[in-house]
Design an enzyme around this catalytic site. Structure first.
Site, mmCIF file in Angstrom:
data_model
loop_
_atom_site.group_PDB
_atom_site.id
_atom_site.type_symbol
_atom_site.label_atom_id
_atom_site.label_comp_id
_atom_site.label_asym_id
_atom_site.label_seq_id
_atom_site.Cartn_x
_atom_site.Cartn_y
_atom_site.Cartn_z
ATOM 1 N N ASP A 1 -12.232 -6.887 21.306
ATOM 2 C CA ASP A 1 -10.840 -6.432 22.787
ATOM 3 C C ASP A 1 -11.484 -6.061 23.320
ATOM 4 O OD1 ASP A 1 -8.070 -6.518 23.727
ATOM 5 O OD2 ASP A 1 -8.315 -4.015 23.530
ATOM 6 N N MET B 1 -8.056 0.845 1.192
ATOM 7 C CA MET B 1 -7.339 -0.672 2.025
ATOM 8 C C MET B 1 -7.760 0.257 2.807
ATOM 9 S SD MET B 1 -6.818 -3.242 0.390
ATOM 10 C CE MET B 1 -6.028 -3.952 1.743
ATOM 11 N N GLU B 2 -7.258 1.619 2.979
ATOM 12 C CA GLU B 2 -7.698 2.253 4.554
ATOM 13 C C GLU B 2 -9.181 2.357 5.089
ATOM 14 O OE1 GLU B 2 -4.436 4.079 2.273
ATOM 15 O OE2 GLU B 2 -6.506 3.675 1.201
ATOM 16 N N CYS C 1 0.965 -1.185 -0.183
ATOM 17 C CA CYS C 1 -0.003 -0.020 -0.063
ATOM 18 C C CYS C 1 1.121 1.330 -0.019
ATOM 19 C CB CYS C 1 -0.712 0.185 1.343
ATOM 20 S SG CYS C 1 -3.048 -0.838 1.326
ATOM 21 N N HIS C 2 0.323 2.161 -0.796
ATOM 22 C CA HIS C 2 0.718 3.495 -1.006
ATOM 23 C C HIS C 2 1.013 4.734 0.600
ATOM 24 C CE1 HIS C 2 0.704 1.912 -5.021
ATOM 25 N NE2 HIS C 2 1.876 3.102 -5.082
#
Length: 158
Positions: free
Chosen positions: A125, A110-111, A75-76
């Site tokens: 969590d 992707m972000e 990824c950039h």
């Protein structure tokens, strides 16, 4: 849809795609995730001793989007102009919607996916002490706008 993967060279080696010749344009992506929780865990959310799991998850998703290129090797790094993570209690769990935007030479799918995923993991969590059978499911791209490949919208949208 293309017939070849862009992150491989002609010898089959992984590589980062060169986007230097692409125009910087506005690009936006929306992704989602679902965290399946029992009624008992949903009822206990306001009393969580670690704090409000939904607000912590929202912040974690925003922070994760900023770090996507550090987590996913090809990824950039992108100058993100907007990140939002919406979290809603719904029947059987938590619905997460993550939006990322930039003006750059490559997209922000992707972000957005990273933000949704990390928000879901954070909810896990913060609630796992109550129930280890929590399921994270349906992490997906819902929409993307801009870029060479054009717009995409998942149909039907969940």
């Amino acid at each position: 849809m293309t017939d070849k993967l862009s992150h491989f060279d002609s010898s089959g080696n992984a590589r980062m795609v060169d986007v230097s010749a692409k125009a910087s344009t506005r690009r936006e992506a929306i992704a989602s995730a679902f965290v399946e929780l029992s009624d008992a865990v949903l009822a206990a959310l306001p009393q969580n001793p670690k704090g409000n799991p939904l607000e912590v998850a929202r912040f974690a998703g925003i922070q994760a989007a900023k770090r996507t290129s550090e987590l996913i090797p090809m990824c950039h790094p992108l100058p993100l102009s907007f990140i939002d993570v919406e979290i809603e209690i719904v029947t059987d769990g938590i619905q997460i919607l993550a939006t990322a935007a930039t003006t750059a030479a490559t997209g922000v799918e992707m972000e957005a996916l990273t933000a949704a995923s990390i928000a879901a993991l954070t909810i896990y969590d913060m609630t796992k002490a109550l129930d280890k059978s929590i399921r994270i499911r349906e992490i997906m791209l819902l929409e993307k706008r801009g870029g060479k490949s054009g717009d995409y919208r998942r149909n039907p949208r969940p």
